[in-house]
Scaffold this active site. Structure first.
Site, PDB file in Angstrom:
ATOM      1  N   ALA A  19       0.818  -1.215   0.000  1.00  0.00           N
ATOM      2  CA  ALA A  19       0.000   0.000   0.000  1.00  0.00           C
ATOM      3  C   ALA A  19       0.850   1.263   0.000  1.00  0.00           C
ATOM      4  O   ALA A  19       0.314   2.360   0.169  1.00  0.00           O
ATOM      5  CB  ALA A  19      -0.931  -0.011   1.211  1.00  0.00           C
ATOM      6  N   GLY A  21       2.705   2.488  -2.562  1.00  0.00           N
ATOM      7  CA  GLY A  21       2.772   3.187  -3.839  1.00  0.00           C
ATOM      8  C   GLY A  21       1.455   3.814  -4.252  1.00  0.00           C
ATOM      9  O   GLY A  21       0.453   3.767  -3.532  1.00  0.00           O
ATOM     10  N   ASP A  69       7.371  -6.840   4.900  1.00  0.00           N
ATOM     11  CA  ASP A  69       8.485  -7.040   3.972  1.00  0.00           C
ATOM     12  C   ASP A  69       8.131  -8.221   3.073  1.00  0.00           C
ATOM     13  O   ASP A  69       7.790  -9.302   3.563  1.00  0.00           O
ATOM     14  CB  ASP A  69       9.758  -7.327   4.777  1.00  0.00           C
ATOM     15  CG  ASP A  69      10.989  -7.467   3.893  1.00  0.00           C
ATOM     16  OD1 ASP A  69      10.836  -7.733   2.685  1.00  0.00           O
ATOM     17  OD2 ASP A  69      12.106  -7.326   4.424  1.00  0.00           O
ATOM     18  N   LYS A 171       7.908  -9.172 -14.286  1.00  0.00           N
ATOM     19  CA  LYS A 171       6.457  -9.339 -14.247  1.00  0.00           C
ATOM     20  C   LYS A 171       6.037 -10.712 -14.777  1.00  0.00           C
ATOM     21  O   LYS A 171       5.110 -11.346 -14.235  1.00  0.00           O
ATOM     22  CB  LYS A 171       5.767  -8.234 -15.056  1.00  0.00           C
ATOM     23  CG  LYS A 171       5.998  -6.829 -14.511  1.00  0.00           C
ATOM     24  CD  LYS A 171       5.550  -6.712 -13.059  1.00  0.00           C
ATOM     25  CE  LYS A 171       5.835  -5.339 -12.482  1.00  0.00           C
ATOM     26  NZ  LYS A 171       5.494  -5.246 -11.047  1.00  0.00           N
ATOM     27  N   LEU A 196       0.923   1.097 -18.941  1.00  0.00           N
ATOM     28  CA  LEU A 196       1.750   2.106 -18.278  1.00  0.00           C
ATOM     29  C   LEU A 196       0.848   3.013 -17.455  1.00  0.00           C
ATOM     30  O   LEU A 196      -0.058   3.662 -17.988  1.00  0.00           O
ATOM     31  CB  LEU A 196       2.503   2.925 -19.328  1.00  0.00           C
ATOM     32  CG  LEU A 196       3.348   4.092 -18.820  1.00  0.00           C
ATOM     33  CD1 LEU A 196       4.515   3.591 -17.970  1.00  0.00           C
ATOM     34  CD2 LEU A 196       3.857   4.942 -19.982  1.00  0.00           C
TER      35      LEU A 196
END
Length: 300
Positions: A19, A21, A69, A171, A196
């Site tokens: 959470a 970003g 983490d 990814k 994007l």
């Protein structure tokens, strides 16, 4: 934008990880607005998250913030405890924001840890896994494909390594790892493969942009607004018919005009104005489809 009548989110507790970003913090805000109790798992102090929640009256009592983490299994388990769902989006660690081969390996390990933790958390009913269009579009002989790219396609790992497309490699490998574990452990998972992500913080150093010229010429250079990708995550979580992968974008950059507009956003004026070309009016054919997501979101 009402949820399905059979879905009661007021009794739902979900986790958003990471959470820290833009996407994660926006998801937290939207979920709180929709009545969820949210466990926000952050790597750092969550400054972006807290800024996004300014002025959201009354929602903080339904928010719990966890320090989590990706590589610490126990911290993941703590954040998931009591949650019926997980929205998972990998954010690079604050001390290493760039993508390279080592970052790809770290993202794969993180995906493995998170899906394993979900399998061990009895309350988890569904995982929404944030991936990327870059896990779909990079493969040999792209121009000779008979059909458009869609959610059934995967990027070629060897090609990504050869051309150092580290974002695409990370990814692709992370999502494949997540799917393998989900199927093996019986975890109900859906993935959102976004374009994007647009916004004021977008710069030319964004790792998604490696190979942008090739994406543009191939008709697969796609972008997505924050609101759409957040809505897509919530929709696939709440809709019980959602399954598999969903490509998520709302613009395909196929013309010189669109490409220049993006260049002006990414670069200073002195560097974003290329010399006039005879091909300035050329428009490339769109070669990618998000019909599956569009059909799902019709009534959302």
């Amino acid at each position: 934008m009402a949820p399905p009548s059979s879905f009661n989110q007021s009794s739902k507790t979900v986790c958003v990880m990471d959470a820290s970003g833009r996407l994660g913090s926006a998801l937290v805000q939207r979920l709180l607005h929709r009545g969820y109790t949210v466990h926000a798992a952050v790597q750092n102090h969550g400054e972006i998250l807290m800024q996004s929640l300014e002025g959201v009256a009354g929602d903080h009592k339904k928010l719990r913030v966890f320090h989590s983490d990706h590589l610490d299994y126990h911290s993941i388990m703590d954040a998931l405890k009591g949650c019926s769902g997980l929205f998972y989006c990998f954010e690079p660690p604050p001390d290493q924001p760039t993508y390279d081969e080592l970052m790809a390996e770290e993202e794969v390990r993180a995906a493995h840890n998170v899906l394993e933790a979900c399998a061990q958390t009895e309350s988890i009913d569904k995982v929404v896994f944030t991936s990327s269009v870059t896990a779909v579009i990079w493969r040999d002989a792209r121009n000779s494909m008979l059909s458009d790219f869609d959610e059934t396609h995967w990027s070629d790992i060897n090609l990504c390594r050869k051309f150092k497309l580290w974002h695409a490699l990370a990814k692709t490998l992370a999502e494949k790892t997540a799917w393998a574990l989900a199927m093996d452990r019986g975890v109900n998972m859906v993935s959102i493969n976004g374009g994007l992500l647009m916004g004021s913080d977008l710069t030319i150093t964004n790792p998604y942009l490696k190979g942008a010229a090739e994406m543009y010429e191939d008709g697969v250079f796609v972008t997505v607004d924050l609101r759409l990708i957040v809505d897509a995550h919530v929709c696939v979580f709440e809709d019980t018919s959602a399954y598999g992968r969903y490509l998520c974008f709302n613009q395909v950059i196929t013309s010189n005009k669109d490409a220049l507009k993006l260049a002006h956003m990414l670069l200073p004026p002195s560097k974003s104005s290329p010399p006039p070309s005879l091909e300035d009016t050329k428009v490339y054919q769109q070669r990618i489809s998000n019909n599956k997501l569009n059909k799902l979101m019709v009534g959302f």
